[in-house]
Write an enzyme that holds these catalytic residues in place. Structure first.
Site, PDB file in Angstrom:
ATOM      1  N   TYR A 141      -1.115 -17.111  46.771  1.00 35.06           N
ATOM      2  CA  TYR A 141      -1.320 -15.773  46.212  1.00 35.06           C
ATOM      3  C   TYR A 141      -0.504 -15.524  44.952  1.00 35.06           C
ATOM      4  O   TYR A 141      -0.933 -14.775  44.086  1.00 35.06           O
ATOM      5  CB  TYR A 141      -0.973 -14.703  47.250  1.00 35.06           C
ATOM      6  N   LYS A 191      -0.784 -27.238  57.849  1.00 32.78           N
ATOM      7  CA  LYS A 191      -1.749 -28.323  57.616  1.00 32.78           C
ATOM      8  C   LYS A 191      -0.914 -29.536  57.212  1.00 32.78           C
ATOM      9  O   LYS A 191      -1.040 -30.084  56.116  1.00 32.78           O
ATOM     10  CB  LYS A 191      -2.742 -27.882  56.524  1.00 32.78           C
ATOM     11  N   ASP A 223      -6.800 -25.882  61.210  1.00 26.57           N
ATOM     12  CA  ASP A 223      -8.214 -25.977  61.594  1.00 26.57           C
ATOM     13  C   ASP A 223      -8.388 -25.941  63.113  1.00 26.57           C
ATOM     14  O   ASP A 223      -9.216 -25.196  63.641  1.00 26.57           O
ATOM     15  CB  ASP A 223      -8.896 -27.213  60.960  1.00 26.57           C
ATOM     16  N   ASP A 247      -3.976 -15.078  56.154  1.00 24.88           N
ATOM     17  CA  ASP A 247      -5.031 -14.137  55.747  1.00 24.88           C
ATOM     18  C   ASP A 247      -6.305 -14.426  56.536  1.00 24.88           C
ATOM     19  O   ASP A 247      -6.943 -13.520  57.076  1.00 24.88           O
ATOM     20  CB  ASP A 247      -5.278 -14.266  54.240  1.00 24.88           C
ATOM     21  N   ASP A 251      -7.922 -12.210  60.105  1.00 20.19           N
ATOM     22  CA  ASP A 251      -9.267 -11.626  60.185  1.00 20.19           C
ATOM     23  C   ASP A 251     -10.027 -12.206  61.376  1.00 20.19           C
ATOM     24  O   ASP A 251     -10.753 -11.495  62.072  1.00 20.19           O
ATOM     25  CB  ASP A 251     -10.074 -11.897  58.894  1.00 20.19           C
TER      26      ASP A 251
HETATM   27  C1  IPM Z   1      -5.375  -8.474  53.557  1.00 23.63           C
HETATM   28  C2  IPM Z   1      -6.409  -8.414  52.472  1.00 23.63           C
HETATM   29  C3  IPM Z   1      -5.711  -8.642  51.125  1.00 23.63           C
HETATM   30  C4  IPM Z   1      -5.143 -10.030  51.147  1.00 23.63           C
HETATM   31  C5  IPM Z   1      -6.581  -8.420  49.891  1.00 23.63           C
HETATM   32  C6  IPM Z   1      -7.206  -7.044  49.876  1.00 23.63           C
HETATM   33  C7  IPM Z   1      -5.833  -8.666  48.612  1.00 23.63           C
HETATM   34  O1  IPM Z   1      -7.404  -9.344  52.703  1.00 23.63           O
HETATM   35  O2  IPM Z   1      -4.444  -7.651  53.542  1.00 23.63           O
HETATM   36  O3  IPM Z   1      -5.485  -9.338  54.428  1.00 23.63           O
HETATM   37  O4  IPM Z   1      -5.850 -11.008  50.862  1.00 23.63           O
HETATM   38  O5  IPM Z   1      -3.974 -10.172  51.459  1.00 23.63           O
HETATM   39 MG    MG Z   2      -7.261 -10.403  54.529  1.00 23.56          MG
END
Ligand code: IPM
Ligand code: MG
Length: 368
Positions: A141, A191, A223, A247, A251
């Site tokens: 990032y 990894k 993975d 990240d 999710d």
């Molecule tokens: C998160 C989001 C952010 C990230 C984006 C919106 C920049 O996906 O907080 O997980 O990638 O960190």
């Molecule tokens: Mg995210």
């Protein structure tokens, strides 16, 4: 006690969910004799429209003079131009860097009353209670070089996956500390079969585990971890990963809980230990959901649960934090739902505000 809280509602559903979180916070202030001085600021698209910058100086000043930050959501189609110089998302990335918020904590707890809302089988997700920790200010990032350029053989782009020892140590420390306060199991994700930065990560994890002999450390490749997370999620307790892996995995983990509208997050500038407070930013993990903004359909639970995390990690007020979490559970047990977590044909569907009020009333009974 007196606390300064920065409040950044942002875009889309941000303002409406934030207002429910704030009502709960203010009620808790009254009931526990604490004073929360709220300072509102603009971030994201709302700030771009106002000043041309997604994270203006005035908002940074509010954040840096606060004990904690409450953040709604940023972004929307209006500001989606890929060629634009500034994006709403720069606000959250900028705040992470500016405040040194290196550890993102996302608890994923499956409520029994919502077992049927997930796309996974109830038998797979029953009892899931995971804390994911994601490193937040390093890796792909932020590290340089990060750029695009043209060559005679076509366009090129580069992002850099670099980690320093101290960045790895502090992220892993959050993992070990939280694991030793819970079920004493830590899964560290990397990894290491391919990446140098991951080999360093794993080496440091193994070294640090000597400081935490009570914690059972499991080093996993990202993975196979991604697979295990949906196949047998209940085997996990505390997990820790670098920025990009985290990240993606956070999710993925979110679907275990049924709806993104349920999940809070904390981004901390210190290692949370008992009786120790860290500066932090608290936000629901769902985005600004522009398609349902202003319609009272958004689920305020993630924001209200983020208020609970703020009370716990940044303000040292664990009792009201637990009261919020129990209240959310009770309201769900009674069958109340927002549209995102309602089963087909459900009758007790509440608006954003009605759900907020139910939770607030329950908190009031618990602390009153
Ligand atoms: C998160 C989001 C952010 C990230 C984006 C919106 C920049 O996906 O907080 O997980 O990638 O960190
Ligand atoms: Mg995210």
């Amino acid at each position: 006690m007196n606390f300064n809280i920065a409040v950044f509602p942002g875009d889309g559903v941000g303002p409406e969910i934030m207002s429910e979180g704030i009502k709960v916070l203010e009620k808790i202030g009254d009931l526990t004799n604490n004073k929360f001085n709220l300072k509102y600021g603009l971030v994201g698209g709302a700030a771009l429209d106002d000043s041309g910058l997604p994270l203006p100086r005035a908002s940074l000043d509010i954040a840096s003079s606060s004990d904690a930050v409450l953040f709604g959501a940023v972004g929307g189609p209006k500001w989606d131009d890929p060629l634009a110089q500034h994006r709403p998302e720069d606000a959250i990335l900028g705040l992470r860097k500016f405040l040194g918020l290196f550890a993102n904590i996302r608890p994923v707890k499956v409520f029994n009353s919502l077992l049927n809302s997930s796309s996974l089988k109830p038998s797979v997700i029953e009892g899931v209670d995971i804390i994911m920790i994601r490193e937040l200010t390093g890796g792909l990032y932020f590290a340089k070089p990060k750029k695009r350029w043209n060559t005679s053989r076509g366009r090129r782009g580069v992002d850099t996956l670099r980690y320093t020892e101290s960045e790895i140590v502090r992220a892993l420390r959050v993992g070990f500390e939280l694991a030793s306060a819970r079920s004493k199991k830590l899964a560290s994700v990397d990894k290491a079969n391919v990446l140098e930065s991951s080999r360093l990560w794993r080496e440091i994890a193994i070294e640090m585990s000597k400081e935490y002999p009570e914690v059972e450390l499991e080093n996993m490749l990202v993975d196979s971890c991604a697979m295990a997370l949906i196949r047998t999620p209940s085997r996990f307790d505390v997990m820790v990963a670098e920025n990009m892996f985290g990240d993606i995995l956070t999710d993925e983990a979110a679907i275990l809980a049924g709806s993104l509208g349920m999940l809070p997050s904390a981004s901390l500038a210190g290692v949370p230990k008992e009786n120790d407070k860290a500066m932090g930013l608290y936000e629901p993990i769902h985005g600004s959901a522009p398609d349902i903004a202003g319609q009272g359909k958004a689920n305020p639970i993630a924001t209200i649960m983020s208020v609970a995390l703020m009370l716990r990690y940044s303000l040292g007020l664990n009792e009201p934090a637990v009261a919020i979490e129990e209240s959310v559970n009770e309201v769900l047990e009674k069958g109340f739902r927002t549209p995102d977590i309602a089963e087909a044909g459900a009758s007790d569907i509440l608006s954003t505000e009605e759900m907020g009020r139910r939770i607030l009333q329950t908190v009031q009974i618990k602390l009153g």
